[in-house]
Design an enzyme around this catalytic site. Sequence first.
Site, PDB file in Angstrom:
ATOM      1  N   ASN A  82     105.666 -42.966 -61.471  1.00  0.00           N
ATOM      2  CA  ASN A  82     106.317 -42.965 -62.786  1.00  0.00           C
ATOM      3  C   ASN A  82     107.121 -41.687 -63.004  1.00  0.00           C
ATOM      4  O   ASN A  82     108.259 -41.720 -63.499  1.00  0.00           O
ATOM      5  CB  ASN A  82     105.272 -43.093 -63.893  1.00  0.00           C
ATOM      6  CG  ASN A  82     104.718 -44.499 -64.029  1.00  0.00           C
ATOM      7  OD1 ASN A  82     105.222 -45.440 -63.431  1.00  0.00           O
ATOM      8  ND2 ASN A  82     103.672 -44.642 -64.819  1.00  0.00           N
ATOM      9  N   ARG A 416     114.691 -59.557 -61.301  1.00  0.00           N
ATOM     10  CA  ARG A 416     113.937 -59.014 -60.170  1.00  0.00           C
ATOM     11  C   ARG A 416     113.098 -60.143 -59.600  1.00  0.00           C
ATOM     12  O   ARG A 416     112.518 -60.934 -60.338  1.00  0.00           O
ATOM     13  CB  ARG A 416     112.992 -57.878 -60.597  1.00  0.00           C
ATOM     14  CG  ARG A 416     113.650 -56.691 -61.255  1.00  0.00           C
ATOM     15  CD  ARG A 416     112.620 -55.592 -61.517  1.00  0.00           C
ATOM     16  NE  ARG A 416     113.085 -54.596 -62.471  1.00  0.00           N
ATOM     17  CZ  ARG A 416     113.843 -53.553 -62.173  1.00  0.00           C
ATOM     18  NH1 ARG A 416     114.229 -53.368 -60.924  1.00  0.00           N
ATOM     19  NH2 ARG A 416     114.202 -52.696 -63.110  1.00  0.00           N
ATOM     20  N   ARG A 446     117.956 -51.895 -61.689  1.00  0.00           N
ATOM     21  CA  ARG A 446     117.722 -50.594 -61.079  1.00  0.00           C
ATOM     22  C   ARG A 446     116.597 -50.625 -60.045  1.00  0.00           C
ATOM     23  O   ARG A 446     115.516 -51.140 -60.294  1.00  0.00           O
ATOM     24  CB  ARG A 446     117.396 -49.563 -62.163  1.00  0.00           C
ATOM     25  CG  ARG A 446     117.228 -48.155 -61.614  1.00  0.00           C
ATOM     26  CD  ARG A 446     116.957 -47.168 -62.723  1.00  0.00           C
ATOM     27  NE  ARG A 446     118.134 -46.949 -63.546  1.00  0.00           N
ATOM     28  CZ  ARG A 446     118.128 -47.001 -64.878  1.00  0.00           C
ATOM     29  NH1 ARG A 446     117.027 -47.320 -65.517  1.00  0.00           N
ATOM     30  NH2 ARG A 446     119.224 -46.745 -65.553  1.00  0.00           N
ATOM     31  N   HIS A 476     119.284 -59.476 -68.465  1.00  0.00           N
ATOM     32  CA  HIS A 476     117.864 -59.161 -68.360  1.00  0.00           C
ATOM     33  C   HIS A 476     116.991 -60.315 -68.846  1.00  0.00           C
ATOM     34  O   HIS A 476     115.775 -60.271 -68.706  1.00  0.00           O
ATOM     35  CB  HIS A 476     117.573 -57.882 -69.175  1.00  0.00           C
ATOM     36  CG  HIS A 476     116.197 -57.344 -69.022  1.00  0.00           C
ATOM     37  ND1 HIS A 476     115.272 -57.363 -70.042  1.00  0.00           N
ATOM     38  CD2 HIS A 476     115.575 -56.763 -67.966  1.00  0.00           C
ATOM     39  CE1 HIS A 476     114.141 -56.815 -69.631  1.00  0.00           C
ATOM     40  NE2 HIS A 476     114.293 -56.441 -68.374  1.00  0.00           N
ATOM     41  N   TYR A 509     101.422 -57.935 -63.892  1.00  0.00           N
ATOM     42  CA  TYR A 509     102.005 -57.718 -65.209  1.00  0.00           C
ATOM     43  C   TYR A 509     101.508 -58.791 -66.178  1.00  0.00           C
ATOM     44  O   TYR A 509     101.465 -59.967 -65.843  1.00  0.00           O
ATOM     45  CB  TYR A 509     103.537 -57.809 -65.153  1.00  0.00           C
ATOM     46  CG  TYR A 509     104.238 -56.671 -64.462  1.00  0.00           C
ATOM     47  CD1 TYR A 509     103.561 -55.776 -63.646  1.00  0.00           C
ATOM     48  CD2 TYR A 509     105.606 -56.493 -64.621  1.00  0.00           C
ATOM     49  CE1 TYR A 509     104.218 -54.747 -63.006  1.00  0.00           C
ATOM     50  CE2 TYR A 509     106.284 -55.459 -63.990  1.00  0.00           C
ATOM     51  CZ  TYR A 509     105.582 -54.587 -63.172  1.00  0.00           C
ATOM     52  OH  TYR A 509     106.249 -53.572 -62.542  1.00  0.00           O
ATOM     53  N   ARG A 605     103.322 -50.415 -75.305  1.00  0.00           N
ATOM     54  CA  ARG A 605     102.754 -49.854 -74.085  1.00  0.00           C
ATOM     55  C   ARG A 605     103.245 -48.437 -73.822  1.00  0.00           C
ATOM     56  O   ARG A 605     102.475 -47.548 -73.484  1.00  0.00           O
ATOM     57  CB  ARG A 605     103.089 -50.728 -72.876  1.00  0.00           C
ATOM     58  CG  ARG A 605     102.375 -50.253 -71.599  1.00  0.00           C
ATOM     59  CD  ARG A 605     102.830 -50.996 -70.366  1.00  0.00           C
ATOM     60  NE  ARG A 605     104.026 -50.404 -69.793  1.00  0.00           N
ATOM     61  CZ  ARG A 605     105.178 -51.049 -69.625  1.00  0.00           C
ATOM     62  NH1 ARG A 605     105.300 -52.302 -70.016  1.00  0.00           N
ATOM     63  NH2 ARG A 605     106.224 -50.455 -69.085  1.00  0.00           N
ATOM     64  N   HIS A 633     103.206 -56.227 -70.640  1.00  0.00           N
ATOM     65  CA  HIS A 633     104.653 -56.349 -70.499  1.00  0.00           C
ATOM     66  C   HIS A 633     105.278 -57.360 -71.463  1.00  0.00           C
ATOM     67  O   HIS A 633     106.501 -57.411 -71.593  1.00  0.00           O
ATOM     68  CB  HIS A 633     104.965 -56.752 -69.050  1.00  0.00           C
ATOM     69  CG  HIS A 633     106.394 -56.635 -68.653  1.00  0.00           C
ATOM     70  ND1 HIS A 633     107.195 -57.742 -68.410  1.00  0.00           N
ATOM     71  CD2 HIS A 633     107.191 -55.560 -68.461  1.00  0.00           C
ATOM     72  CE1 HIS A 633     108.409 -57.341 -68.073  1.00  0.00           C
ATOM     73  NE2 HIS A 633     108.441 -56.025 -68.101  1.00  0.00           N
TER      74      HIS A 633
END
Length: 724
Positions: A82, A416, A446, A476, A509, A605, A633
């Site tokens: 992270n 993704r 990214r 997204h 997730y 979160r 998530h």
Amino acid sequence: MSQHLTPLTNRATPMTESTAVGVPPAPPAATPVPAITDLPDDRYLNRELSWLDFNARVLALAEDTSQPLLERAKFLAIFASNQDEFYMVRVAGLKRREEAGLAVRSADGLTPQDQLAEIAMRSRELTARQARICSDLVLPELDKHGISFVTWSDLDDQQRLRLSGYFSEKIFPVLTPLAVDPAHPFPYISGLSLNLAVMVRDPDGHIERFARVKVPNNVPRLVRVDSDPDGRGSPHATLLPLEELIGAHLGEMFAGMEVADWHLFRVTRNADVEVEEDRDEDLLKAMERELARRRFGPPVRLEVADTMTDHVLELLLRELDVDPHDVVEVPGLLDLSCLWQVYALPAPELKDEPFVPATHPAFGEGESPKDIFATLREGDVLVHHPYDSFSTSVQRFIEQAAVDPQVLAIKQTLYRTSGDSPIVDALIDAAEAGKQVVALVEVKARFDEQANIRWARELERAGVHVVYGLMGLKTHCKTSLVVRQEGSTIRRYCHIGTGNYNPKTARLYEDIGLFTAKPAVGADLTDLFNSLTGYARQTSYRSLLVAPYGIRRGIVERIEGEIAHARAGRTAGIRIKVNALVDEQVIDALYRASMAGVRVDIVVRGICALIPGRPGLSENIHVRSILGRFLEHSRVFHFVGAGEHWIGSADMMHRNLDRRVEVLVRITDRTVTDELDAILASALDPATRCWVLSADGSWSPSPSDGCTVRDHQVQEIRHHSRSE
């Protein structure tokens, strides 16, 4: 279904509506509502420092002795990764603004320079804390369970002899010492690579010279001492860091020279790719060009062993052109992401109990799967990952569509996905079967850019219509649309979720997805895909809120609606579950709701720039954060007075609301809204283990010592196990 997760209308314990949904009763109509005046200037927390607070909560899980030991080691590795990404992206962006002379202040009034100074101080504190947790708490406990870390000096002659053979055979051939002198310029140091700064002397012992040796990243970082160095299979392991092995054999690389000393260092570089989009240029080629540039981004952090001499540090600062404020001295091991290697050891007793996602009852059980399209014709289905299996719901939805002769078209967004994606395989199968298949692949996702470019090209070769989204925007949203011929009619089946179409992350997730055959949602997704693939300029929808045009406006309007309910003496309340809450317009609307007497409960979160509990501003706002085995998530919004539930892909951040295509869908099926209410009620239960944000900006664990504590994720696992 356990009592605490039972839908609010079926609870065994009598509750008022307000306590059941976590909102207080609305004030009576005669109760005066304070006038909304100008909001104070100091009403936001700093975004970057709030993110560091989030990573501090990750670090706290490594300290938590109630966590299994290898899970604690895992959280140390997650913290390290992270921090890497934070520096590569967020710190890099601040540095770019500072160097460009852009004195744009953050919402809380800090200049880029101010923020960088605060970040540097806080990061050093967190790094020192991480090192203490590792060396004083986690490693000693691992040692008690037969997993030991050693240095070269700890080894006996037999161990050294065996490892020297391993070094000569596997490591030495791939090493390349690079000298630095007038004939050899300082070498390029790749981002996140481990490097040895080696000081050697001439035979006469008077002149010291510098050389760099890169630690190879294609061999295990931690070398097994107790068996074959490449060996696996035993839960017991004695581990030697690879840099120790290399350091002990530097004499072989610098024959005829005396190795004075060596020190480990690591550089983090700017990896925030910015593609200059040109309507006349192929986006894939532009993206590949920018990815090549990423490797050579300027340094934004220099991590060094705390034993490094001042002389070597000064040399690195000069040659790498690094500001001294960007140096982080690390006690002990550099780059604790290597602890993933430890986590992989076969020691199940030191990890969480194995968890196998269950097939949602609506989609069948065991070897008897139900037809998904027939199921959706009966009503909506909500899946909650990882508790509900991704492979027997979302993945099977696309796979069934790919082989169904009645399916005419499949339209899919891919932000993704995994390296061996069954979703992509199904889309390829569908295209080869003659179906119309459209895949919107976001090549600007990214750190997944290379994988997405590879998938895009493979899909195109199979005949899939591949689209790369809209100019200037990232796509997204998580949406799938299946168009099916049923007799003389066309029916559309939809999936809209909060998480990526990635079967691997779907096991880690926590996400929510809606399956529906409602005509209004199908019509909305058709309009959305027409906007994404063609020239349509759709800005309004029936059942969706879509960014960048409608989500902020839609959320703020619904917050204002709750204010109106409170002022009229009706029940009002807001419950929000997101990853991040940063957008000032949304935050200000929530402040106004609090001032009007609306109870606001937020589960966030990560980043939260809102300040809860401030008298006269936000005393009716309560903020908590849940971290645990799974990464929370999902994004869920509940407007109590309006009776509206929404889920989707958007966090309350500028990038999501202004620079991305995002989708929220309204949930109207009563069974599904009851399930959402149960999830929110569990997350907001006073006994749920969490961190609570205070008015002073600090986070504290809750409930306090001595109180009954429940784990939200454990309860969800139990609930879904009993549901089967």
